[in-house]
Design an enzyme around this catalytic site. Structure first.
Site, PDB file in Angstrom:
ATOM      1  N   TYR A  79       0.559   5.502   0.102  1.00  0.00           N
ATOM      2  CA  TYR A  79      -0.416   6.587   0.284  1.00  0.00           C
ATOM      3  C   TYR A  79       0.220   7.812   0.919  1.00  0.00           C
ATOM      4  O   TYR A  79       1.338   7.757   1.440  1.00  0.00           O
ATOM      5  CB  TYR A  79      -1.614   6.118   1.099  1.00  0.00           C
ATOM      6  CG  TYR A  79      -1.321   5.628   2.507  1.00  0.00           C
ATOM      7  CD1 TYR A  79      -1.659   6.395   3.619  1.00  0.00           C
ATOM      8  CD2 TYR A  79      -0.726   4.388   2.726  1.00  0.00           C
ATOM      9  CE1 TYR A  79      -1.412   5.946   4.905  1.00  0.00           C
ATOM     10  CE2 TYR A  79      -0.476   3.929   4.006  1.00  0.00           C
ATOM     11  CZ  TYR A  79      -0.818   4.710   5.091  1.00  0.00           C
ATOM     12  OH  TYR A  79      -0.562   4.262   6.365  1.00  0.00           O
ATOM     13  N   ARG A 119       0.853  -1.192   0.000  1.00  0.00           N
ATOM     14  CA  ARG A 119       0.000   0.000   0.000  1.00  0.00           C
ATOM     15  C   ARG A 119       0.887   1.240   0.000  1.00  0.00           C
ATOM     16  O   ARG A 119       1.868   1.322   0.746  1.00  0.00           O
ATOM     17  CB  ARG A 119      -0.888  -0.005   1.248  1.00  0.00           C
ATOM     18  CG  ARG A 119      -1.839   1.182   1.331  1.00  0.00           C
ATOM     19  CD  ARG A 119      -2.634   1.140   2.637  1.00  0.00           C
ATOM     20  NE  ARG A 119      -3.466   2.338   2.769  1.00  0.00           N
ATOM     21  CZ  ARG A 119      -3.824   2.857   3.935  1.00  0.00           C
ATOM     22  NH1 ARG A 119      -3.420   2.300   5.066  1.00  0.00           N
ATOM     23  NH2 ARG A 119      -4.578   3.932   3.987  1.00  0.00           N
ATOM     24  N   ASP A 154       0.142  10.170   3.895  1.00  0.00           N
ATOM     25  CA  ASP A 154      -0.345  10.171   5.269  1.00  0.00           C
ATOM     26  C   ASP A 154      -0.543  11.616   5.739  1.00  0.00           C
ATOM     27  O   ASP A 154      -0.206  12.562   5.031  1.00  0.00           O
ATOM     28  CB  ASP A 154       0.665   9.432   6.164  1.00  0.00           C
ATOM     29  CG  ASP A 154       0.024   8.925   7.451  1.00  0.00           C
ATOM     30  OD1 ASP A 154      -1.210   8.929   7.531  1.00  0.00           O
ATOM     31  OD2 ASP A 154       0.757   8.529   8.365  1.00  0.00           O
TER      32      ASP A 154
END
Length: 452
Positions: A55, A53, A57
């Site tokens: 992404y 994953r 934050d």
């Protein structure tokens, strides 16, 4: 637990230097970084073909969470693959800035603190059985985790009102409690928020957020494997001496500020013990446990390195592990530079070097300079890291997720995935729930893929 599932999450620090008039905020820099991701994933929170994953934050920090691994060498390779993926995004973003006439360089740091004193984390995940006493597990683990920094800290020059100080750990200054369900406001040692990402009746995910982000492959391996061995020992109900700390938060800072490992910290029972004494006790117990139960070549390598690191700290002969342990490698680098240029530890040039050790760009970062010169030991090959960028671990649930994503992208199908769900969005009832992280083969997923 015979086989364990592991995962590692790293948040990265981002900064940008500009030579022209136009300046970008950290948010804008992060958007440039993730533009390519958003263009194919329609989001800045995506799962990749390798099962990981990626992404953005809170606070514009890119975060990479490895896929589930049941082998620690795989985990080290996948952690490094995350660095390589982010390095690719960084090079891409700089190219785009140039095309738009913005003169700037983007830097990504795999560290845990920025110059403003903000902290971002490295989170370790260990799958444990649900039936054990989680409280007991945490009690035995916390003294180990508080003192573990002397074998796997990343090192940091800390500026204090009394002058600069070389610390063993980056995260130690930012930990505020022992066990808690929050990860950001009050940073605990163990996070208890119960999200197993698996069958909650059988499993629990131990979420350790006290550790430093490591550049060295060997330090990463030692951090994870020593913790796994201590967990195995606790799970086997091996009796341990009571090292419960009177104040774990004070202890973690005191230990970080003492490179000799000898400073005594107070225990709850009124006694005192040093980080070296506590680590030696855990190592000796683990050693005799492993003598009875056996271990593999990786386990033997880890036990030897653990032993040698404690010897290096105790004797003051840090050269014994200068090729393997981050905080030592960095300390040696800074000391050589200071001696050559006659600088104090509080010099801005030393602070710059401290930061540049963590630059993930392989042509710029000082860690990579040392590695290219053959001055840092390796545990995985560049080929294995390259493969991990696109190929998931083949023995865990990550394989199913990776295969599903690959096929859906090739067939241009609209899909949604998370750690446990695989879903084709254009078919109302086509969701598969994968609750067993050990399961790398599943007929339901194969059917879903075949139906594309």
């Amino acid at each position: 637990m015979e086989r364990r599932i592991f995962g590692l999450e790293n948040e990265y620090g981002v900064t940008c230097t500009f030579r022209g008039q136009r300046r970008l905020s950290p948010d804008e820099v992060a958007r440039y970084l993730f533009r390519r991701v958003v263009s194919w994933g329609r989001s800045s929170n995506v799962f990749l073909r390798n099962g990981a994953r990626l992404y953005l934050d809170v606070g514009s920090h890119p975060e990479y969470a490895t896929p589930e691994c049941d082998n620690l060498l795989d985990l080290v390779a996948h952690d490094k693959a995350g660095e390589r993926i982010l390095e690719g995004l960084q090079i891409d973003a700089e190219q785009r800035l140039r095309e738009e006439g913005i003169a700037g360089d983007i830097y990504l740091f795999k560290n845990n603190t920025d110059s403003a004193g903000n902290s971002y984390g490295c989170h370790e995940n260990y799958l444990v059985a649900r039936h054990g006493e989680f409280g007991k597990l945490a009690d035995v683990l916390i003294p180990f985790l508080v003192t573990r920094q002397i074998i796997c800290g990343a090192g940091k020059v800390l500026q204090t009102p009394r002058g600069a100080l070389y610390c063993v750990s980056q995260r130690a200054e930012h930990i505020w409690e022992g066990v808690s369900s929050a990860t950001t406001r009050s940073r605990p040692i163990i996070n208890t928020r119960d999200e197993p990402h698996a069958d909650a009746e059988r499993f629990r995910r131990l979420h350790v957020i006290v550790g430093d982000s490591n550049m060295s492959e060997t330090t990463t391996l030692l951090k994870l494997a020593s913790t796994d061995l201590v967990l195995r020992m606790i799970e086997a109900n091996v009796p341990m001496r009571d090292f419960t700390l009177e104040n774990p938060i004070r202890a973690i800072r005191e230990i970080s500020h003492d490179m000799t490992g000898r400073r005594k910290v107070r225990l709850a029972n009124g006694r005192e013990a040093s980080a070296l004494e506590i680590q030696r006790e855990y190592l000796e117990r683990v050693q005799s446990f492993v003598d009875r139960t056996g271990t593999d070549a990786t386990g033997k390598r880890v036990l030897e390195l653990w032993q040698r690191t404690l010897e290096a700290v105790e004797s003051g002969n840090l050269d014994l592990v200068a090729r393997e342990i981050d905080w030592v490698a960095k300390y040696k680098l800074l000391e050589r530079y200071r001696a050559k240029h006659g600088l104090s530890l509080s010099s801005p040039r030393v602070a710059q070097l401290d930061l540049t050790y963590h630059d993930i760009h392989r042509d710029r970062g000082l860690f990579y300079l040392l590695q290219q010169r053959g001055q840092m030991e390796r545990v995985v090959s560049d080929l294995r890291i390259f493969e991990a960028k696109s190929v998931p671990p083949q023995t865990t649930r990550a394989r199913l997720r990776g295969e599903f994503i690959k096929k859906a992208q090739e067939k241009r199908r609209d899909f949604t995935v998370d750690w446990v769900h695989l879903k084709l969005n254009d078919q109302a009832q086509r969701t598969v729930l994968c609750k067993d992280p050990f399961k790398a083969v599943d007929e339901r997923v194969e059917k879903l893929i075949a139906g594309m």
